[in-house]
Design a protein around this motif. Structure first.
Motif: not given
Length: 440
Positions: A116-118, A123-125, A165-173, A222-229
């Motif tokens: 995640y890149d925060d 709706d992330t729920t 399939s998952f419930y996003p938790k975009p804030i954190g590590r 819609i979620i952002g992921y970093g290029l450290s993936s």
């Protein structure tokens, strides 16, 4: 002409001045003032609002994998898919000494680890499902400028390499671990084990990249992921009765080959008939609303068709202050769809070609900043921008050629933030222009 002056002056407030004068909230400097000078407050000038779909936005080299989908009551169905390459700079398997012992290595598994890149929107729920696919054609950028756009896409294998399939938790590590097809992983493993691939070009010719998308049918986020993936290859080597585990990472090293394909289906919305070009589409046809959305190239244009008439008020005069108050439409924003903190403002010609970013007399960039102070009816929530310099130039022009202003999001190529704005005819949250004009 007399009829025009009568109508215009019917909405004006005139104040005689012989010192610094407070005309409403504006203070006129003494350099402008003499006994015969007057300050006129004008709040009845016509402001035209329209919507524009710009040409494709560059989404490569933005350092964000943007994936997901959500349904928006104003903007329609919004979806983002991402393309990227993974590679390595070391083209052998791990060994304490050399690859002479490579025959002892055994493939275990392979996974795509998304970090995640925060950034998130909507709706992330809600449960989200991602699917990753193998790109079948080499990722070639636009030949004119070397970029990829929000409209760019490439053929990919319809068979998924892996899903989650998952419930996003975009804030954190936290991160998302997508286990990929074992046959695919073993194939890559054997290429390295047998030294069949020894260079970057050989690898990218063999494996051209990934396409990551949401397969969710319901609205979520819609979620952002970093290029450290990373793409991570797991393998092991037995040593007697023990076994040693290893992994090899393939990183997104070429950010110019990572881009997001951002789509929007506006069927059933006010924007359904928006021309697919740079033509302006009046807010009269969009429910008296102006729309701004990052990622899709949707911007709001503002024009002042009668500004030149101000110079007929008097032989000598000047606009000394002009504030534009832009208000978001009530019930168009929420915790799911928050208001952006500011909007960028650009000066454009009649074909919506950018001339410059709006600035003051000293060259300082001006933005429309959000006033989010709470009040019972949300009447004070909105954006304020000083456009006195722009209007003064437009008023003094000798030609009939007019410039307008375009509102955009500050970061328009790597997110899907949006805002809905009222025009002068909307029932609530109307756009307002207040001008202070001095005669001398």
């Amino acid at each position: 002409m007399n009829k025009f002056l009568f109508l215009l002056f019917s909405g004006l407030v005139l104040t005689s001045c012989n010192s610094d004068v407070d005309a409403g909230e504006f203070v006129v400097g003494s350099d402008y003032l003499e006994v015969t000078n007057k300050v006129i407050s004008i709040d009845t000038m016509t402001v035209d609002v329209s919507n524009v779909k710009l040409d494709s936005l560059v989404t490569s080299s933005q350092s964000r994998i943007l994936v997901g989908n959500y349904d928006d009551p104003f903007f329609g169905k919004v979806r983002s898919e991402s393309y990227f390459q993974c590679s390595t700079s070391i083209f052998n398997l791990y060994s304490e000494n050399s690859d002479t012992e490579a025959t002892g290595y055994v493939f275990d598994s392979i996974a795509m680890i998304l970090k995640y890149d925060d950034y998130y929107y909507a709706d992330t729920t809600k449960l989200q499902t991602l699917s990753i696919h193998r790109v079948l054609k080499k990722l070639k950028a636009n030949s004119d400028d070397g970029n990829f756009y929000n409209s760019s896409s490439f053929k990919y294998d319809a068979n998924s390499l892996g899903m989650i399939s998952f419930y996003p938790k975009p804030i954190g590590r936290d991160s998302i671990n997508i286990k990929l097809n074992a046959v695919f992983g073993a194939e890559i493993f054997n290429k390295f084990k047998n030294n069949e691939i020894t260079t970057y070009d050989e690898f990218t010719n063999y494996f051209k990249g990934f396409m990551l998308k949401s397969t969710s049918t319901e609205s979520n986020s819609i979620i952002g992921y970093g290029l450290s993936s990373v793409l991570r290859l797991y393998y092991s080597k037995g040593k007697g009765d023990s076994e040693t585990s290893y992994f090899k990472d393939f990183t997104i090293s070429d950010i110019s080959k990572q881009f997001n394909n951002i789509l929007s289906d506006k069927t059933g919305t006010f924007l359904e008939d928006l021309p697919l070009s740079k033509k302006s589409f009046s807010s009269i046809f969009t429910g008296n609303k102006g729309f701004v959305q990052a990622g899709t190239g949707l911007v709001c244009r503002i024009d002042f068709p009668n500004v030149k008439q101000l110079k007929y008020l008097t032989e000598n005069g000047a606009i000394v202050d002009a504030k534009l108050f832009i208000k978001p439409v009530k019930n168009s924003y929420s915790k799911l769809f928050p208001l952006p903190e500011k909007l960028n403002v650009y000066v454009v010609d009649n074909l919506n070609r950018t001339q410059s970013q709006l600035s003051d007399a000293s060259g300082n960039i001006l933005t429309a900043n959000l006033n989010a102070s709470n009040d019972e009816f949300d009447e004070n929530i909105g954006y304020e921008i000083n456009i006195s310099g722009f209007l003064q130039k437009e008023m003094k022009k000798n030609s009939d050629f007019k410039y307008g202003l375009i509102l955009t999001l500050p970061i328009s190529a790597k997110n899907v933030d949006r805002v809905v704005l009222g025009d002068q005819l909307v029932k609530e949250n109307k756009i307002e222009l207040k001008i202070y004009y001095i005669t001398y």
